[in-house]
Design a protein around this motif. Structure first.
Motif, PDB file in Angstrom:
ATOM      1  N   ASN A   1       0.830  -1.210   0.000  1.00 19.29           N
ATOM      2  CA  ASN A   1       0.000   0.000   0.000  1.00 19.29           C
ATOM      3  C   ASN A   1       0.862   1.257   0.000  1.00 19.29           C
ATOM      4  OD1 ASN A   1      -2.388  -1.379   0.009  1.00 19.29           O
ATOM      5  ND2 ASN A   1      -2.798  -1.119   2.195  1.00 19.29           N
TER       6      ASN A   1
ATOM      7  N   ASP B   1       4.857   6.270   4.953  1.00 16.28           N
ATOM      8  CA  ASP B   1       5.162   6.613   3.557  1.00 16.28           C
ATOM      9  C   ASP B   1       4.958   8.111   3.356  1.00 16.28           C
ATOM     10  OD1 ASP B   1       2.449   7.312   2.540  1.00 16.28           O
ATOM     11  OD2 ASP B   1       2.030   5.200   3.016  1.00 16.28           O
TER      12      ASP B   1
ATOM     13  N   THR C   1     -11.945  -0.120  -1.262  1.00 15.03           N
ATOM     14  CA  THR C   1     -10.741   0.188  -2.043  1.00 15.03           C
ATOM     15  C   THR C   1     -10.970   1.444  -2.872  1.00 15.03           C
ATOM     16  OG1 THR C   1      -9.184  -0.644  -3.682  1.00 15.03           O
ATOM     17  CG2 THR C   1     -11.434  -1.386  -3.931  1.00 15.03           C
ATOM     18  N   THR C   2      -9.885   2.171  -3.096  1.00 13.92           N
ATOM     19  CA  THR C   2      -9.972   3.327  -3.991  1.00 13.92           C
ATOM     20  C   THR C   2      -9.145   3.035  -5.240  1.00 13.92           C
ATOM     21  OG1 THR C   2      -8.096   4.280  -2.836  1.00 13.92           O
ATOM     22  CG2 THR C   2     -10.275   5.027  -2.134  1.00 13.92           C
ATOM     23  N   LYS C   3      -8.680   1.751  -5.327  1.00 13.09           N
ATOM     24  CA  LYS C   3      -7.798   1.403  -6.438  1.00 13.09           C
ATOM     25  C   LYS C   3      -8.582   0.665  -7.519  1.00 13.09           C
ATOM     26  CE  LYS C   3      -4.172   1.107  -3.109  1.00 13.09           C
ATOM     27  NZ  LYS C   3      -3.443   0.212  -2.214  1.00 13.09           N
TER      28      LYS C   3
ATOM     29  N   THR D   1      -8.547  -5.300  -4.269  1.00 16.96           N
ATOM     30  CA  THR D   1      -9.659  -6.100  -3.746  1.00 16.96           C
ATOM     31  C   THR D   1     -10.231  -5.457  -2.477  1.00 16.96           C
ATOM     32  OG1 THR D   1      -8.284  -7.409  -2.265  1.00 16.96           O
ATOM     33  CG2 THR D   1      -8.554  -8.248  -4.502  1.00 16.96           C
TER      34      THR D   1
ATOM     35  N   LEU E   1      -6.049  -4.506   4.048  1.00 15.87           N
ATOM     36  CA  LEU E   1      -6.066  -3.977   5.415  1.00 15.87           C
ATOM     37  C   LEU E   1      -7.063  -4.733   6.295  1.00 15.87           C
ATOM     38  CD1 LEU E   1      -5.697  -0.116   4.924  1.00 15.87           C
ATOM     39  CD2 LEU E   1      -3.988  -1.758   5.684  1.00 15.87           C
TER      40      LEU E   1
HETATM   41  N1  LIG Z   1      -0.367   3.814   2.579  1.00 14.61           N
HETATM   42  C1  LIG Z   1      -1.542   4.214   2.034  1.00 14.61           C
HETATM   43  N2  LIG Z   1      -1.613   5.421   1.422  1.00 14.61           N
HETATM   44  C2  LIG Z   1      -2.761   5.845   0.895  1.00 14.61           C
HETATM   45  N3  LIG Z   1      -3.925   5.157   0.932  1.00 14.61           N
HETATM   46  C3  LIG Z   1      -3.910   3.958   1.525  1.00 14.61           C
HETATM   47  C4  LIG Z   1      -2.739   3.418   2.125  1.00 14.61           C
HETATM   48  N4  LIG Z   1      -3.029   2.241   2.648  1.00 14.61           N
HETATM   49  C5  LIG Z   1      -4.332   2.022   2.407  1.00 14.61           C
HETATM   50  N5  LIG Z   1      -4.872   3.043   1.728  1.00 14.61           N
HETATM   51  C6  LIG Z   1      -6.275   3.178   1.326  1.00 14.61           C
HETATM   52  O1  LIG Z   1      -7.002   2.134   1.930  1.00 14.61           O
HETATM   53  C7  LIG Z   1      -7.678   1.363   0.952  1.00 14.61           C
HETATM   54  C8  LIG Z   1      -7.793  -0.058   1.392  1.00 14.61           C
HETATM   55  O2  LIG Z   1      -6.521  -0.677   1.419  1.00 14.61           O
HETATM   56  P1  LIG Z   1      -6.401  -2.243   1.280  1.00 14.61           P
HETATM   57  O3  LIG Z   1      -4.999  -2.614   1.352  1.00 14.61           O
HETATM   58  O4  LIG Z   1      -7.340  -2.858   2.247  1.00 14.61           O
HETATM   59  O5  LIG Z   1      -6.983  -2.517  -0.141  1.00 14.61           O
HETATM   60  P2  LIG Z   1      -6.357  -2.125  -1.540  1.00 14.61           P
HETATM   61  O6  LIG Z   1      -4.930  -1.786  -1.375  1.00 14.61           O
HETATM   62  O7  LIG Z   1      -7.232  -1.102  -2.142  1.00 14.61           O
HETATM   63  O8  LIG Z   1      -6.513  -3.458  -2.299  1.00 14.61           O
HETATM   64  P3  LIG Z   1      -5.458  -4.697  -2.297  1.00 14.61           P
HETATM   65  O9  LIG Z   1      -4.822  -4.677  -0.971  1.00 14.61           O
HETATM   66  O10 LIG Z   1      -6.271  -5.882  -2.528  1.00 14.61           O
HETATM   67  O11 LIG Z   1      -4.515  -4.401  -3.383  1.00 14.61           O
HETATM   68  C9  LIG Z   1      -6.877   1.587  -0.292  1.00 14.61           C
HETATM   69  O12 LIG Z   1      -7.648   1.410  -1.460  1.00 14.61           O
HETATM   70  C10 LIG Z   1      -6.455   3.041  -0.154  1.00 14.61           C
HETATM   71  O13 LIG Z   1      -7.477   3.917  -0.525  1.00 14.61           O
END
Ligand SMILES: Nc1ncnc2c1ncn2[C@@H]1O[C@H](COP(=O)(O)OP(=O)(O)OP(=O)(O)O)[C@@H](O)[C@H]1O
Ligand SMILES: [Mg+2]
Length: 618
Positions: free
Chosen positions: A369, A409, A428-430, A434, A438
Motif C-alpha cells: 500500500n 510513507d 478500495t480506492t484502487k 480487492t 487492510l
Molecule cells: N499507505 C496508504 N496510502 C494511501 N492510501 C492507503 C494506504 N493504505 C491504504 N490506503 C487506502 O485504503 C484502501 C484499502 O486498502 P487495502 O490494502 O485494504 O486494499 P487495496 O490496497 O485497495 O486493495 P489490495 O490490498 O487488494 O490491493 C486503499 O484502497 C487506499 O485507498
C-alpha cells in the motif's frame, strides 16, 4: 496570621488602657490632694479673718487641730497624709526617713507634682503627691504603688481575659468556618474530578445552600445534568451512526463479494457453455475446462481470504525476531520498485510470538500500500521499538509489553472521510484493488492480541502503527535453520504469475542461501534464462508455475528451456495436482514437482536432492 494580628491588637489595647488608668488614678489623687489643701486654706483664712494669723499661740493650736484631723486620714488601704513642718519635722505619721534623699530634694525645690520612690524602710515602692501649703509645710499623700496600680491591674486582667476569650472564640469560629469551607471545597473538587473522568453519576450535596459555595454547587449540579443529557443524546446518535456504518460496511462487503464472484461465475459459466459447444477431446475443450478450473480455484482462494479475514486462520505461533522478519519481507516486496525502505530498530527489541506467515502477510499488505501510494517511488520508513501499554492508553490493548512497528510513507495520504473505512473488507480506492489487504491485516493482528491504527494527511503521507504483544521466550530462528541442516547456495529462477507465490519462494530460497530471480510468465522466464546462460551466470534450477492465464505457462516454457539447455533442472509447481502434466511431469521435461501449498521443507528436499545430484555428477 489571624492569631498574630489579634495578639498585636490586644497588646496595643492593654498599653492604651494602662495609660488611661494611670492618668485616671493620678487625677483622683490630685482631687483628693486639692481637698486637703482647701481645708488648710480654710483654716488659714479663718485665723487671718480673726486677726490671729500671726499670734503664735493660735497658730500652734490651729496647726495642732489640723494635724489631729489628718492623723488617721486614710486613702484606700495604704494611702496616708504625711506632713513635714518648716523645720523638717514630721507632723503626722511615719518619718521622713522612708523618703530617699533625691525625692526629698525634689519636694523641697518644686511646688507640686508626682514622685515615685522606693521606701527606705521596707523597700516597697511608694507613690506620692506633694504640695506646699500656706503654713510652709510639706504635705504628702503617700500611697503604695501596688495599691494604686491594683485597680488598673484588675482592668488589665479583665481586658486580657476578655481578649483571650475573644481570641479563642475567634480561632474556634475560623476553624469551624475553614473546616466547613475545606470540606465543601474537597466535595466540589471530587465531584469535578469524577466529571472529568466522565462519571456523570456524582453530584454535590452541600447543605444549606446559603453562600457562594451553595451557588457553585447549584451551578455544577446543573452542568452535570446538562452533560448527562448530552451524553444520552450522544450515545443515541452513536448507536444510530453505528447501525448506519454497519449497514454501509455490510453493503461494501456484499458488493465486493458479489463483484468478484460475479466475475468468476461469468468465467465459469461462459467456459462451461463453450465446452458444451466444442468437440469432445478437442484442444479448445481442454482449454475451457482448464480455465473453468482456474476460475474455481480463484473462487476458492477468495473464500479462503474471506475466511482468514472473518474467523479462520488461527495463528500457529513461533517466537520470532521482528527486524529479521521485516527485512526479509520488505526487501523482497520492493525489489524492482522505485521505492526504498529505511529501517530503524530500537536496541534490545523484544521478540514476538507470531504466525510468521500471517504477520509477513500484514507487512506485505502495508508495504505494498505504501509503495502504491507513491507512484514515483519514495522512502518508506520502518521503525520497530518496545512499547509499554498502561491502563491510561486509549488503544484497545491489554496492559503490558508490546512491539510497536511504525510504517511511514510520503505518498498520497488518505482522505479524512475514508480513514474510518479503510479496514472494512472490500473498501478500495484502487482500480484493481480487492480492498481485502487492510481488512485481513486487521483480523490477523486482532487474532494475535495486537492492533493496527493509522494517521494520515492528504498530500503528506500515511503512518500505520502495528502493535504485537512482546514474547517472554527467546528467538529460536537459528534453531529452525539449523534443523534444516541445508546450506543451499546457487541461482534459481522462479516463474509464477502470482506475486505472493514469487514472494514466498523468494523468501524461502533466501533463507537457504539461494539467489533468486523472478519472472511472471513463461516468456519472461525463457528470456532471463537465455540471458543468464549467455552472460556466464546460468541458473542452477528453474521453478515454474504450470499455467499462466493469458500467457506462456511452465508447460510450454520448459520445452524452450530444454532447447537452450538440455540439462536444465526445471521443476513444475501447481495447485492442480490432478493435472496430467503434474502427474507425468517427467514426460513434459520437468525433473520434479512442487505441489501447492508447499512447505519450506518440501522445497528444501526437492532442491537438495537434485542440486546435490548435479554436483555429484559433475
Ligand atoms: N499507505 C496508504 N496510502 C494511501 N492510501 C492507503 C494506504 N493504505 C491504504 N490506503 C487506502 O485504503 C484502501 C484499502 O486498502 P487495502 O490494502 O485494504 O486494499 P487495496 O490496497 O485497495 O486493495 P489490495 O490490498 O487488494 O490491493 C486503499 O484502497 C487506499 O485507498
Ligand atoms: Mg492493499
Amino acid at each position: 496570621m489571624i492569631t498574630v494580628i489579634t495578639f498585636s491588637i490586644l497588646f496595643a489595647g492593654v498599653l492604651i488602657i494602662d495609660q488611661i488608668l494611670y492618668r485616671l488614678n493620678k487625677h483622683i489623687l490630685e482631687l483628693r490632694m486639692n481637698d486637703i489643701m482647701l481645708r488648710i486654706d480654710e483654716a488659714h483664712d479663718i485665723l487671718k479673718d480673726a486677726g490671729l494669723a500671726n499670734v503664735q499661740a493660735y497658730r500652734d493650736s490651729a496647726r495642732k487641730e489640723l494635724i489631729s484631723k489628718f492623723i488617721g486620714y486614710k486613702f484606700g488601704k495604704t494611702g496616708f497624709i504625711y506632713i513635714i513642718n518648716e523645720k523638717g519635722q514630721a507632723l503626722t505619721g511615719g518619718n521622713t526617713s522612708i523618703i530617699p534623699y533625691d525625692n526629698l530634694k525634689k519636694i523641697s525645690t518644686e511646688k507640686s507634682g508626682f514622685t515615685e520612690f522606693k521606701s527606705l524602710t521596707n523597700g516597697k515602692s511608694k507613690f506620692s503627691f506633694f504640695d506646699t501649703s500656706k503654713f510652709q509645710w510639706k504635705i504628702f499623700l503617700i500611697m503604695d504603688k501596688k495599691e494604686l496600680y491594683e485597680q488598673r491591674n484588675l482592668y488589665i486582667l479583665a481586658v486580657s481575659l476578655i481578649g483571650i476569650l475573644v481570641l479563642i472564640s475567634g480561632l474556634g469560629v475560623s476553624y469551624l468556618l475553614a473546616a466547613r469551607f475545606s470540606r465543601q471545597t474537597i466535595e466540589i473538587l471530587n465531584c469535578v474530578k469524577n466529571v472529568a473522568k466522565n462519571d456523570l453519576s456524582s453530584k454535590i450535596n452541600i447543605q444549606p445552600i446559603t453562600d457562594e459555595y451553595g451557588e457553585l454547587q447549584l451551578g455544577i449540579n446543573s452542568m452535570i445534568d446538562e452533560l448527562r443529557e448530552r451524553e444520552i443524546e450522544r450515545e443515541k446518535a452513536l448507536e444510530e451512526f453505528g447501525k448506519h456504518q454497519k449497514f454501509e460496511s455490510l453493503g461494501i462487503l456484499a458488493g465486493g463479494i458479489a463483484h468478484d464472484f460475479n466475475n468468476l461465475l461469468t468465467a465459469i459459466r461462459g467456459n462451461v457453455q463453450l465446452a458444451q459447444m466444442y468437440k469432445h477431446d478437442s484442444e479448445e475443450l481442454k482449454h475451457c475446462l482448464s480455465d473453468t478450473e482456474h476460475a474455481t480455484v480463484r473462487a476458492m482462494d477468495l473464500t479462503r481470504q474471506l475466511l482468514t479475514f472473518a474467523k479462520g486462520g488461527t495463528p500457529v505461533k513461533t517466537t520470532a525476531s521482528i527486524p529479521e522478519l521485516l527485512q526479509s519481507t520488505v526487501t523482497f516486496i520492493l525489489r524492482g520498485s522505485k521505492s526504498k525502505c529505511e529501517f530503524a530498530f530500537a536496541e534490545k527489541l523484544r521478540p514476538v510470538d507470531i504466525d510468521t506467515t500471517q504477520i509477513s502477510q500484514v507487512i506485505d499488505n502495508l508495504v505494498i500500500n505504501a509503495n502504491q501510494s507513491m507512484p514515483n517511488g519514495g522512502i518508506i520508513n520502518i521503525r520497530a521499538e518496545n512499547a509499554y501499554i498502561n491502563e491510561t492508553s486509549t488503544l484497545p490493548l491489554e496492559k503490558g509489553e508490546y512491539i510497536k512497528i511504525t510504517i511511514t510513507d510520503h505518498g498520497t495520504g488518505i482522505l479524512k472521510q475514508n480513514i474510518p473505512k479503510i479496514f472494512d473488507p472490500f473498501f478500495t480506492t484502487k482500480h484493481s484493488g480487492t480492498g481485502l489487504g487492510l481488512a485481513t491485516s486487521y483480523a490477523i493482528l486482532k487474532r494475535h492480541g495486537g492492533h493496527i491504527s493509522v494517521e494520515s494527511e492528504v498530500g503528506i503521507g500515511s503512518t500505520f502503527y502495528v502493535y504485537l504483544p512482546a514474547s517472554i521466550n527467546a528467538v529460536k530462528v537459528k534453531a529452525l535453520l539449523d534443523s534444516m541442516s541445508y546450506a543451499g547456495g546457487g541461482r534459481i529462477l522462479v516463474m509464477d504469475d502470482q506475486e505472493s507465490i514469487r514472494a514466498l519462494l523468494g523468501k524461502m530460497l533466501a533463507l537457504m542461501n539461494y539467489e533468486a530471480e523472478f519472472a511472471n510468465d513463461g516468456q519472461k522466464a525463457v528470456d532471463i534464462f537465455a540471458e543468464a546462460k549467455k552472460s556466464g551466470k546460468p541458473f542452477d534450477a528453474v521453478i515454474m508455475d504450470l499455467t499462466v492465464p493469458g500467457a506462456m505457462g511452465g508447460k510450454e516454457a520448459v520445452k524452450v528451456l530444454r532447447e537452450i539447455d538440455p540439462d536444465v533442472i526445471a521443476f513444475v509447481t501447481s495447485g492442480y495436482s490432478n493435472d496430467p502434466v503434474m502427474a507425468q511431469y517427467k514426460e513434459y521435461g520437468f525433473k520434479g514437482r512442487l505441489d501447492k501449498p508447499f512447505k519450506i521443507q518440501d522445497l528444501k528436499n526437492l532442491l537438495k536432492s537434485f542440486l546435490n545430484n548435479k554436483t555429484n555428477e559433475s
